[in-house]
Scaffold this motif. Sequence first.
Motif, mmCIF file in Angstrom:
data_model
loop_
_atom_site.group_PDB
_atom_site.id
_atom_site.type_symbol
_atom_site.label_atom_id
_atom_site.label_comp_id
_atom_site.label_asym_id
_atom_site.label_seq_id
_atom_site.Cartn_x
_atom_site.Cartn_y
_atom_site.Cartn_z
ATOM 1 N N CYS B 23 0.940 -1.171 -0.001
ATOM 2 C CA CYS B 23 0.082 -0.089 -0.077
ATOM 3 C C CYS B 23 0.898 1.242 0.035
ATOM 4 C CB CYS B 23 -0.905 0.048 1.163
ATOM 5 S SG CYS B 23 -1.934 1.413 1.370
ATOM 6 N N TRP B 36 -5.642 -0.954 7.879
ATOM 7 C CA TRP B 36 -5.770 -2.159 7.109
ATOM 8 C C TRP B 36 -7.128 -2.817 7.666
ATOM 9 C CZ3 TRP B 36 -3.949 -3.704 2.653
ATOM 10 C CH2 TRP B 36 -2.737 -3.246 2.180
ATOM 11 N N LEU B 77 1.426 -4.681 4.735
ATOM 12 C CA LEU B 77 0.746 -5.533 5.682
ATOM 13 C C LEU B 77 1.482 -6.776 5.482
ATOM 14 C CD1 LEU B 77 -1.452 -6.221 7.944
ATOM 15 C CD2 LEU B 77 -2.860 -7.014 5.992
ATOM 16 N N TYR B 90 -8.610 -7.243 1.047
ATOM 17 C CA TYR B 90 -8.106 -6.180 1.952
ATOM 18 C C TYR B 90 -7.752 -4.692 1.501
ATOM 19 C CZ TYR B 90 -6.808 -10.239 5.016
ATOM 20 O OH TYR B 90 -6.828 -11.312 5.689
ATOM 21 N N CYS B 92 -6.481 -1.016 2.303
ATOM 22 C CA CYS B 92 -5.647 0.082 2.973
ATOM 23 C C CYS B 92 -6.434 1.269 3.229
ATOM 24 C CB CYS B 92 -4.304 0.167 2.263
ATOM 25 S SG CYS B 92 -3.204 1.312 2.891
#
Lengths: 114, 124
Positions: B23, B36, B77, B90, B92
């Motif tokens: 990210c 996150w 992450l 996921y 960010c």
Amino acid sequence: KAGVTQTPRYLIKTRGQQVTLSCSPISGHRSVSWYQQTPGQGLQFLFEYFSETQRNKGNFPGRFSGRQFSNSRSEMNVSTLELGDSALYLCASSTRRRYYYGYTFGSGTRLTVV
Amino acid sequence: AQTVTQSQPEMSVQEAETVTLSCTYDTSESDYYLFWYKQPPSRQMILVIRQEAYKQQNATENRFSVNFQKAAKSFSLKISDSQLGDAAMYFCAYRRFGPTPLSDYGGSQGNLIFGKGTKLSVKP
């Protein structure tokens, strides 16, 4: 402690109709934000309410409106539905005074416009 | 305006192995928060980990840790010992320090700005 509750979970509406979505925040949370999630645009901010006042607004047409009640529950309304309004609508609550806690999200309302 | 970029639309990891999701973000502010979030098929966005920009120490939550590089504006992450239940989207996210200025009203990105997400698959 109950989480953020969004109702209904699913909705199917016809183009031109209007729809109202509901969000009950976590007890004690006075800030409620709404997001629209689509595969193409991702997560887009709609608006934020705090203490029954709209504090922040994203770039959406006037067909999208909302309100917040004295118990912090919030509703979002979309009038004259268009096919492009089909999306997952997520509500998130926070204390607003403790930004570092982030937001707590509901499971969303899946709106399908046909 | 702030932007958050996740350059990996999809990632895959073998169960029990380690994976890193990337990210990057762009901001002119010095104080902010980074998060996150995980979104499984149940659709609920779940906070995985958060980082305050003024803290140099990388945040850790059990098997989840971040590599925060403020100068590079990078916030990756790392998921260790991946489990089947880690499979999800996921996201960010960036949050400014303090409320959004009224001057942004009507075109605001909101208090929480998200990347496009990374879909993580976990292979048994």
